[in-house]
Structure formats: structure tokens, C-alpha cells
Design a protein around this motif. Structure first.
Motif, PDB file in Angstrom:
ATOM      1  N   ARG A 143       0.803  -1.222   0.000  1.00 42.93           N
ATOM      2  CA  ARG A 143       0.000   0.000   0.000  1.00 42.93           C
ATOM      3  C   ARG A 143       0.836   1.272   0.000  1.00 42.93           C
ATOM      4  NH1 ARG A 143      -2.720  -4.067   1.810  1.00 42.93           N
ATOM      5  NH2 ARG A 143      -4.997  -4.194   1.686  1.00 42.93           N
ATOM      6  N   LEU A 144       2.137   1.130   0.156  1.00 44.28           N
ATOM      7  CA  LEU A 144       3.005   2.300   0.122  1.00 44.28           C
ATOM      8  C   LEU A 144       3.249   2.723  -1.321  1.00 44.28           C
ATOM      9  CD1 LEU A 144       5.703   1.314   2.780  1.00 44.28           C
ATOM     10  CD2 LEU A 144       3.903   3.031   3.024  1.00 44.28           C
ATOM     11  N   PRO A 145       3.286   4.024  -1.583  1.00 42.67           N
ATOM     12  CA  PRO A 145       3.588   4.469  -2.942  1.00 42.67           C
ATOM     13  C   PRO A 145       5.035   4.133  -3.293  1.00 42.67           C
ATOM     14  CG  PRO A 145       3.538   6.335  -1.434  1.00 42.67           C
ATOM     15  CD  PRO A 145       3.056   5.150  -0.649  1.00 42.67           C
ATOM     16  N   HIS A 146       5.220   3.405  -4.366  1.00 42.46           N
ATOM     17  CA  HIS A 146       6.572   3.079  -4.782  1.00 42.46           C
ATOM     18  C   HIS A 146       6.605   2.825  -6.286  1.00 42.46           C
ATOM     19  CE1 HIS A 146       4.653  -0.786  -3.863  1.00 42.46           C
ATOM     20  NE2 HIS A 146       5.470  -1.325  -4.740  1.00 42.46           N
ATOM     21  N   VAL A 147       7.800   2.700  -6.789  1.00 39.00           N
ATOM     22  CA  VAL A 147       8.012   2.530  -8.222  1.00 39.00           C
ATOM     23  C   VAL A 147       8.152   1.055  -8.550  1.00 39.00           C
ATOM     24  CG1 VAL A 147       9.610   3.011 -10.126  1.00 39.00           C
ATOM     25  CG2 VAL A 147       9.071   4.799  -8.471  1.00 39.00           C
ATOM     26  N   GLY A 148       7.464   0.622  -9.599  1.00 33.91           N
ATOM     27  CA  GLY A 148       7.575  -0.758 -10.064  1.00 33.91           C
ATOM     28  C   GLY A 148       8.615  -0.873 -11.157  1.00 33.91           C
ATOM     29  N   VAL A 149       9.217  -2.045 -11.261  1.00 30.88           N
ATOM     30  CA  VAL A 149      10.260  -2.294 -12.248  1.00 30.88           C
ATOM     31  C   VAL A 149       9.890  -3.530 -13.053  1.00 30.88           C
ATOM     32  CG1 VAL A 149      12.715  -2.775 -12.600  1.00 30.88           C
ATOM     33  CG2 VAL A 149      11.998  -1.282 -10.732  1.00 30.88           C
ATOM     34  N   ALA A 150      10.200  -3.506 -14.346  1.00 30.44           N
ATOM     35  CA  ALA A 150       9.910  -4.651 -15.211  1.00 30.44           C
ATOM     36  C   ALA A 150      11.049  -4.836 -16.205  1.00 30.44           C
ATOM     37  CB  ALA A 150       8.586  -4.448 -15.949  1.00 30.44           C
ATOM     38  N   ASP A 151      11.253  -6.081 -16.618  1.00 27.14           N
ATOM     39  CA  ASP A 151      12.196  -6.409 -17.684  1.00 27.14           C
ATOM     40  C   ASP A 151      11.409  -6.583 -18.976  1.00 27.14           C
ATOM     41  OD1 ASP A 151      14.453  -6.437 -16.048  1.00 27.14           O
ATOM     42  OD2 ASP A 151      14.073  -8.491 -15.432  1.00 27.14           O
ATOM     43  N   VAL A 152      11.818  -5.901 -20.008  1.00 27.10           N
ATOM     44  CA  VAL A 152      11.131  -5.950 -21.301  1.00 27.10           C
ATOM     45  C   VAL A 152      12.128  -6.355 -22.380  1.00 27.10           C
ATOM     46  CG1 VAL A 152       9.832  -4.639 -23.027  1.00 27.10           C
ATOM     47  CG2 VAL A 152       9.496  -4.169 -20.583  1.00 27.10           C
ATOM     48  N   ILE A 153      11.734  -7.297 -23.216  1.00 27.95           N
ATOM     49  CA  ILE A 153      12.534  -7.702 -24.375  1.00 27.95           C
ATOM     50  C   ILE A 153      11.704  -7.468 -25.630  1.00 27.95           C
ATOM     51  CG2 ILE A 153      13.716  -9.592 -25.554  1.00 27.95           C
ATOM     52  CD1 ILE A 153      14.220 -10.880 -22.861  1.00 27.95           C
ATOM     53  N   LEU A 154      12.254  -6.710 -26.551  1.00 26.24           N
ATOM     54  CA  LEU A 154      11.598  -6.447 -27.836  1.00 26.24           C
ATOM     55  C   LEU A 154      12.417  -7.131 -28.932  1.00 26.24           C
ATOM     56  CD1 LEU A 154      10.867  -2.621 -27.401  1.00 26.24           C
ATOM     57  CD2 LEU A 154       9.432  -4.563 -26.757  1.00 26.24           C
ATOM     58  N   ARG A 155      11.738  -7.891 -29.771  1.00 26.28           N
ATOM     59  CA  ARG A 155      12.428  -8.688 -30.790  1.00 26.28           C
ATOM     60  C   ARG A 155      12.043  -8.178 -32.183  1.00 26.28           C
ATOM     61  NH1 ARG A 155      10.990 -12.932 -28.818  1.00 26.28           N
ATOM     62  NH2 ARG A 155      12.795 -13.242 -27.457  1.00 26.28           N
ATOM     63  N   TRP A 156      13.052  -7.795 -32.964  1.00 29.33           N
ATOM     64  CA  TRP A 156      12.841  -7.276 -34.313  1.00 29.33           C
ATOM     65  C   TRP A 156      13.643  -8.106 -35.311  1.00 29.33           C
ATOM     66  CZ3 TRP A 156       9.871  -2.714 -33.787  1.00 29.33           C
ATOM     67  CH2 TRP A 156       9.904  -2.118 -32.523  1.00 29.33           C
ATOM     68  N   LYS A 157      13.241  -8.040 -36.573  1.00 31.12           N
ATOM     69  CA  LYS A 157      14.052  -8.648 -37.612  1.00 31.12           C
ATOM     70  C   LYS A 157      15.327  -7.833 -37.791  1.00 31.12           C
ATOM     71  CE  LYS A 157      10.326 -10.800 -40.271  1.00 31.12           C
ATOM     72  NZ  LYS A 157       9.638 -10.874 -41.589  1.00 31.12           N
ATOM     73  N   ARG A 158      16.404  -8.516 -38.120  1.00 30.13           N
ATOM     74  CA  ARG A 158      17.704  -7.862 -38.296  1.00 30.13           C
ATOM     75  C   ARG A 158      17.592  -6.766 -39.355  1.00 30.13           C
ATOM     76  NH1 ARG A 158      23.127  -9.633 -37.690  1.00 30.13           N
ATOM     77  NH2 ARG A 158      24.439  -7.761 -37.848  1.00 30.13           N
ATOM     78  N   GLY A 159      18.028  -5.580 -39.019  1.00 30.31           N
ATOM     79  CA  GLY A 159      17.998  -4.466 -39.939  1.00 30.31           C
ATOM     80  C   GLY A 159      16.733  -3.643 -39.862  1.00 30.31           C
ATOM     81  N   GLU A 160      15.709  -4.106 -39.103  1.00 32.40           N
ATOM     82  CA  GLU A 160      14.447  -3.375 -38.996  1.00 32.40           C
ATOM     83  C   GLU A 160      14.225  -2.797 -37.604  1.00 32.40           C
ATOM     84  OE1 GLU A 160      11.193  -5.759 -40.301  1.00 32.40           O
ATOM     85  OE2 GLU A 160      12.118  -6.278 -42.235  1.00 32.40           O
ATOM     86  N   ALA A 161      15.195  -2.963 -36.717  1.00 29.58           N
ATOM     87  CA  ALA A 161      15.043  -2.453 -35.352  1.00 29.58           C
ATOM     88  C   ALA A 161      15.146  -0.932 -35.344  1.00 29.58           C
ATOM     89  CB  ALA A 161      16.106  -3.055 -34.441  1.00 29.58           C
ATOM     90  N   PRO A 162      14.235  -0.256 -34.658  1.00 30.96           N
ATOM     91  CA  PRO A 162      14.294   1.208 -34.582  1.00 30.96           C
ATOM     92  C   PRO A 162      15.430   1.668 -33.663  1.00 30.96           C
ATOM     93  CG  PRO A 162      12.545   0.389 -33.180  1.00 30.96           C
ATOM     94  CD  PRO A 162      13.087  -0.796 -33.919  1.00 30.96           C
TER      95      PRO A 162
END
Length: 229
Positions: A143-162
Motif C-alpha cells: 500500500r506504500l507508494p513506490h516505483v515498479g520495475v519490469a524487464d522488457v525484451i523487444l524482438r525485431w528482424k535484423r535491420g528493422e530495429a528502430p
């Protein structure tokens, strides 16, 4: 003949370790009910052995004086338990898990030491305080205000990643700030992955992020893993 001065510390240590272990098991942590019992029991019986060295079956050399120092056993116990604690700490992506379980094993060992040296009141107080921190304060922490953390993986085709700026803007649209961003070339060089550690105010809008990522053109796959101790 049964020596109750040895029996009650063992039973009390097993009970205290079991209660702490039940809380860990209930929440699905790797070191649970039996592990905590064994840690507390081991600490207790070794300290009982150290406290009763006068009954050990050994004979001192003639002219030698045997000095009994039970504190050396406690030092060894609390140092050795560190190896077991290290076994429940693991890293996944940018996140580290198992720290609370490692701390619970450490304090459980200390409680066993207290039972072993006969400090019943302090041992019971420590067991109660540990259960309070693990079980009751869990709800207060939620119930305390705090910051959440997450691990994110984004998968793109080679040469098309922004570029990184585009990726950060994509996460920012879900109220998440990118803390770290790494690049991985996978699948034999055909895939470009962005590995990110992101944070934002709790509760994290994971559902909204998944919807946005699912609609992102060119994104061939992703994973979103909220960090939770």
C-alpha cells in the motif's frame, strides 16, 4: 535418559523455522518450509553442542588447559549460512531475485543460534519480528507508494530495429521510463533484440503495454516480466 534441556530448544527451533518457512512456501519462494526448519535446527543443535563442550568425549593432553568458547561456533554458522543464502539469489535479465528469502534464511539461522544458547525470550522475539516483517508488513508495503520495475525484451528482424530514441518513446507512451537498454543479436544473426529495464508508478500498466506492443508494426515478438521479489 532424555535431557529436556536439549529437547526444548530443538523443538522450539523447528517450530520457529517452520513458521517462517510456511510464509516463504505460501508465496512460492525456492527456500521454503523444510529448508527453513533445517537451517534453524542445524544452527540450534550445533550451538547446543558448543554450549555443552564439557560433556564431549575427548581427553585433554596432560598439562593442557581446554578453553571453551561457544562464540566461535556462532561465527562459523553465520558465515557458513551465507553460502546457502547465495544459492537462492539469482539474476534474470536486469533484475535480482531472492534477496528477501536469503535474508529470511540468515535470520532463521540466528534464531536457531539463540535457541541453542538458551536465550528463549530473545529467540521468540526475533521469530515474531521476522514473521511480522515477512507476513504482516507485506500488506503495508503493497500500500506504500513506490516505483515498479519490469524487464522488457523487444524482438525485431535484423535491420528493422528502430533507434533507441524510438524505443524509449514507445515505452514512455505506457508511462514507463527506460533505465537500461541493451542490444542482442540472436537466432544466428537474424534477430535484433532490445533488452530493457523500465520503471514506472505502481501499479504498472502491463495490460496497456502489451496491447501497444502487440500493435507495433515490425515487432516480431516481445516479453514483459514485472519484477517481484
Amino acid at each position: 535418559m532424555l535431557n529436556w534441556d536439549l529437547v526444548w530448544p530443538v523443538l522450539a527451533a523447528m517450530t520457529a523455522g517452520g513458521l517462517i518457512g510456511v510464509e516463504r512456501t505460501y508465496h512460492g519462494h525456492p527456500a521454503g518450509f523444510r529448508t527453513h526448519i533445517l537451517v534453524c535446527l542445524t544452527s540450534c543443535v550445533l550451538m547446543l553442542a558448543a554450549m555443552h563442550q564439557s560433556t564431549w568425549a575427548f581427553t585433554a593432553l596432560p598439562g593442557q588447559t581446554v578453553v571453551i568458547d561457544p562464540t566461535r561456533m556462532s561465527h562459523g554458522l553465520l558465515t557458513g549460512i551465507g553460502f546457502l543464502c547465495a544459492g537462492v539469489i539469482f539474476r534474470e535479465g536486469f533484475s535480482v531475485h531472492g534477496l528477501t528469502t536469503a535474508a529470511s534464511l540468515w535470520v532463521t539461522s540466528a534464531i536457531g543460534v539463540l535457541f541453542g544458547v538458551g536465550m528463549l525470550n530473545l529467540a521468540l522475539l526475533a521469530a515474531g519480528a521476522t514473521l511480522t516483517v515477512l507476513a504482516i508488513l507485506r500488506f503495508a508495503d503493497a500500500r506504500l507508494p513506490h516505483v515498479g520495475v519490469a524487464d522488457v525484451i523487444l524482438r525485431w528482424k535484423r535491420g528493422e530495429a528502430p533507434g533507441e530514441a524510438t524505443v524509449r518513446d514507445l515505452l514512455r507512451s505506457s508511462g514507463l521510463k527506460t533505465m537500461r537498454l541493451g542490444h542482442v543479436i540472436a537466432d544466428g544473426g537474424t534477430c535484433h533484440e532490445h533488452h530493457l529495464k523500465v520503471r514506472g508508478p505502481m501499479p504498472l500498466d502491463i495490460d496497456g503495454l502489451v496491447v501497444r506492443l502487440g500493435a507495433e508494426p515490425g515487432l516480431s515478438g516481445f516479453s514483459v516480466l514485472p519484477r517481484d521479489e
